[in-house]
Write a protein that holds these residues in place. Structure first.
Motif: not given
Ligand code: ZN
Length: 134
Positions: A60, A62-64, A66-68, A70, A73, A83, A87
């Motif tokens: 979760d 890592n997925q979040t 990635r959303k925050l 990308p 961008a 990115d 991160k």
């Protein structure tokens, strides 16, 4: 004195549980009371402490991230890993844990995670243990 932990990551984004490696350094130091600092000397990898019992927590996170942040961008940094740098700044390059009775004072569900954001690579974390003054 600084001790070094080597970490070989196997994918671009990955959180590697290094708790047992850090515990080993603490044990080998013989220091019973103090502070254990962990520092990651990379610009696209960091460190954090979070739940190690349920692997879906790491997923979760890592997925979040990635959303925050990308992968593509329209960043200025031309190396193609902007990115990863962002991160890394969100997670941070360092953490610490108290040592009592020769043991890291982590919470029941806590683990120390090396956070790879631009792997796979050979990485390292630096550890310095400061004993209490007597
Ligand atoms: Zn870069």
């Amino acid at each position: 004195m600084i001790k070094q932990i080597s970490i070989k990551t196997s994918s671009r984004i990955e959180m590697v549980d290094i708790t047992s490696k850090v515990e080993e350094v603490v044990r080998d130091s013989g220091i019973k009371e103090g502070i254990c600092y962990i520092y990651v000397p990379h610009t696209t990898a960091g460190i954090t402490i979070n739940e190690g019992a349920d692997p879906s927590v790491v997923k979760d996170i890592n997925q979040t991230l990635r959303k925050l942040v990308p992968p593509d961008a329209g960043y200025s940094h031309l190396e193609g890993n902007a990115d990863s740098h962002i991160k890394t700044t969100i997670v941070g390059p360092n953490t610490f844990v108290f040592i009592e009775g020769g043991r890291l004072q982590l919470g029941t569900w806590q683990s120390i995670f090396f956070c790879e954001f631009d792997g796979p690579r050979s990485r390292k974390a630096l550890i310095k243990i400061i004993p209490d003054r007597i």
